[in-house]
Motif scaffolding. Structure first.
Motif, PDB file in Angstrom:
ATOM      1  N   GLU A 193       9.715   2.175  -3.140  1.00 49.88           N
ATOM      2  CA  GLU A 193       9.218   3.545  -2.984  1.00 49.88           C
ATOM      3  C   GLU A 193       8.912   3.852  -1.519  1.00 49.88           C
ATOM      4  N   HIS A 194       9.038   5.112  -1.193  1.00 53.49           N
ATOM      5  CA  HIS A 194       8.616   5.618   0.114  1.00 53.49           C
ATOM      6  C   HIS A 194       8.026   7.003  -0.111  1.00 53.49           C
ATOM      7  N   ASN A 195       6.821   7.230   0.386  1.00 54.17           N
ATOM      8  CA  ASN A 195       6.135   8.520   0.219  1.00 54.17           C
ATOM      9  C   ASN A 195       6.111   8.979  -1.238  1.00 54.17           C
ATOM     10  N   HIS A 196       5.833   8.047  -2.136  1.00 51.32           N
ATOM     11  CA  HIS A 196       5.702   8.308  -3.575  1.00 51.32           C
ATOM     12  C   HIS A 196       7.022   8.662  -4.264  1.00 51.32           C
ATOM     13  N   TYR A 197       8.144   8.465  -3.594  1.00 48.26           N
ATOM     14  CA  TYR A 197       9.455   8.681  -4.201  1.00 48.26           C
ATOM     15  C   TYR A 197      10.148   7.334  -4.366  1.00 48.26           C
ATOM     16  N   ILE A 198      10.794   7.153  -5.495  1.00 52.76           N
ATOM     17  CA  ILE A 198      11.586   5.949  -5.696  1.00 52.76           C
ATOM     18  C   ILE A 198      12.873   6.111  -4.908  1.00 52.76           C
ATOM     19  N   ILE A 199      13.137   5.160  -4.022  1.00 55.65           N
ATOM     20  CA  ILE A 199      14.326   5.238  -3.168  1.00 55.65           C
ATOM     21  C   ILE A 199      15.332   4.138  -3.479  1.00 55.65           C
ATOM     22  N   GLY A 200      14.950   3.186  -4.346  1.00 53.67           N
ATOM     23  CA  GLY A 200      15.878   2.118  -4.685  1.00 53.67           C
ATOM     24  C   GLY A 200      15.245   1.115  -5.623  1.00 53.67           C
ATOM     25  N   MET A 212       6.548   1.871   3.033  1.00 53.52           N
ATOM     26  CA  MET A 212       7.370   1.502   1.904  1.00 53.52           C
ATOM     27  C   MET A 212       6.547   0.618   0.967  1.00 53.52           C
ATOM     28  N   ILE A 213       6.672   0.862  -0.311  1.00 48.46           N
ATOM     29  CA  ILE A 213       5.981   0.075  -1.327  1.00 48.46           C
ATOM     30  C   ILE A 213       7.027  -0.562  -2.235  1.00 48.46           C
ATOM     31  N   ILE A 214       6.834  -1.840  -2.514  1.00 45.47           N
ATOM     32  CA  ILE A 214       7.693  -2.553  -3.456  1.00 45.47           C
ATOM     33  C   ILE A 214       6.806  -2.998  -4.601  1.00 45.47           C
ATOM     34  N   ARG A 215       7.177  -2.610  -5.814  1.00 44.28           N
ATOM     35  CA  ARG A 215       6.358  -2.914  -6.978  1.00 44.28           C
ATOM     36  C   ARG A 215       7.248  -3.311  -8.156  1.00 44.28           C
ATOM     37  N   ASP A 216       6.640  -3.978  -9.119  1.00 47.31           N
ATOM     38  CA  ASP A 216       7.367  -4.369 -10.318  1.00 47.31           C
ATOM     39  C   ASP A 216       7.716  -3.142 -11.161  1.00 47.31           C
ATOM     40  N   PHE A 217       8.809  -3.270 -11.918  1.00 43.78           N
ATOM     41  CA  PHE A 217       9.187  -2.212 -12.853  1.00 43.78           C
ATOM     42  C   PHE A 217       8.015  -1.898 -13.779  1.00 43.78           C
ATOM     43  N   GLU A 218       7.929  -0.649 -14.165  1.00 46.10           N
ATOM     44  CA  GLU A 218       7.002  -0.188 -15.194  1.00 46.10           C
ATOM     45  C   GLU A 218       7.821   0.551 -16.245  1.00 46.10           C
ATOM     46  N   GLU A 219       7.287   0.699 -17.443  1.00 46.73           N
ATOM     47  CA  GLU A 219       8.020   1.369 -18.524  1.00 46.73           C
ATOM     48  C   GLU A 219       8.538   2.735 -18.090  1.00 46.73           C
ATOM     49  N   ARG A 220       7.763   3.453 -17.315  1.00 46.36           N
ATOM     50  CA  ARG A 220       8.140   4.801 -16.884  1.00 46.36           C
ATOM     51  C   ARG A 220       9.374   4.812 -15.973  1.00 46.36           C
ATOM     52  N   ASP A 221       9.806   3.645 -15.496  1.00 45.62           N
ATOM     53  CA  ASP A 221      10.937   3.551 -14.560  1.00 45.62           C
ATOM     54  C   ASP A 221      12.294   3.431 -15.244  1.00 45.62           C
ATOM     55  N   TYR A 264      18.820   7.773   1.462  1.00 46.47           N
ATOM     56  CA  TYR A 264      17.806   6.998   2.188  1.00 46.47           C
ATOM     57  C   TYR A 264      18.405   5.846   3.000  1.00 46.47           C
ATOM     58  N   ARG A 265      19.702   5.677   2.921  1.00 47.79           N
ATOM     59  CA  ARG A 265      20.345   4.576   3.653  1.00 47.79           C
ATOM     60  C   ARG A 265      20.317   4.850   5.155  1.00 47.79           C
ATOM     61  N   GLY A 266      20.350   3.760   5.923  1.00 47.33           N
ATOM     62  CA  GLY A 266      20.352   3.885   7.380  1.00 47.33           C
ATOM     63  C   GLY A 266      18.962   4.050   7.967  1.00 47.33           C
ATOM     64  N   ASN A 267      17.922   3.884   7.151  1.00 51.00           N
ATOM     65  CA  ASN A 267      16.540   4.058   7.619  1.00 51.00           C
ATOM     66  C   ASN A 267      15.759   2.750   7.602  1.00 51.00           C
ATOM     67  N   GLN A 268      16.452   1.620   7.593  1.00 53.15           N
ATOM     68  CA  GLN A 268      15.837   0.288   7.664  1.00 53.15           C
ATOM     69  C   GLN A 268      15.160  -0.168   6.376  1.00 53.15           C
TER      70      GLN A 268
END
Length: 146
Positions: free
Chosen positions: A56-63, A1-10, A91-95
């Motif tokens: 993000e998880h596996n290059h997908y935004i999940i939340g 899992m990756i947590i990153r700051d918002f970017e314009e593309r988001d 993606y809920r229920g996956n910790q």
């Protein structure tokens, strides 16, 4: 899992997720696209009072998460308001929520910060989740004026 700051593309994805958040058990309000755009603009200005995070998880935004920052004399610390935490339903229920809080406490140590959040009292799943993480009801009632 990756947590990153918002970017314009988001922007579009954030607005879609925020709309879903406000139409779920998490919120007692409806929210509006104008409100979400205003928040996104403030985050992108790099305000010291708000931080927007994509999860993000596996290059997908999940939340996403929105954090607010303020000084609290009673706690003698900077308080971080976890204003919104949203994980897409599939993606809920996956910790991922638990991993987010692990990241939060790893990056903002309890020696220096206090964490606070609001929960819709009807959202029993969220209440149970936050209690498991060590959160408890405040002695105070939150009051607002806007």
């Amino acid at each position: 899992m990756i947590i990153r700051d918002f970017e314009e593309r988001d922007k579009r994805e954030y607005i879609e997720m925020s709309t879903a958040f406000y139409h779920s058990d998490a919120s007692m309000e409806d929210g509006s696209e104008e409100q979400f755009v205003t928040t996104f603009v403030q985050v992108m200005k790099k305000s010291p009072y708000v931080r927007g995070l994509m999860i993000e998880h596996n290059h997908y935004i999940i939340g996403y998460a929105l954090l607010g920052f303020f000084w609290c004399n009673g706690n003698e610390s900077i308080t971080i308001l976890i204003d919104e935490l949203y994980i897409k339903e599939e993606y809920r229920g996956n910790q991922y929520g638990r991993e987010f809080f692990y990241w939060l406490e790893s990056n903002y140590h309890l020696d220096d910060y206090t964490f606070t959040l609001e929960v819709n009292p009807r959202n029993e799943k969220a209440l149970s989740f936050y209690k498991k993480l060590g959160y408890k009801k405040s002695k105070y009632i939150v009051m607002e004026k806007y």
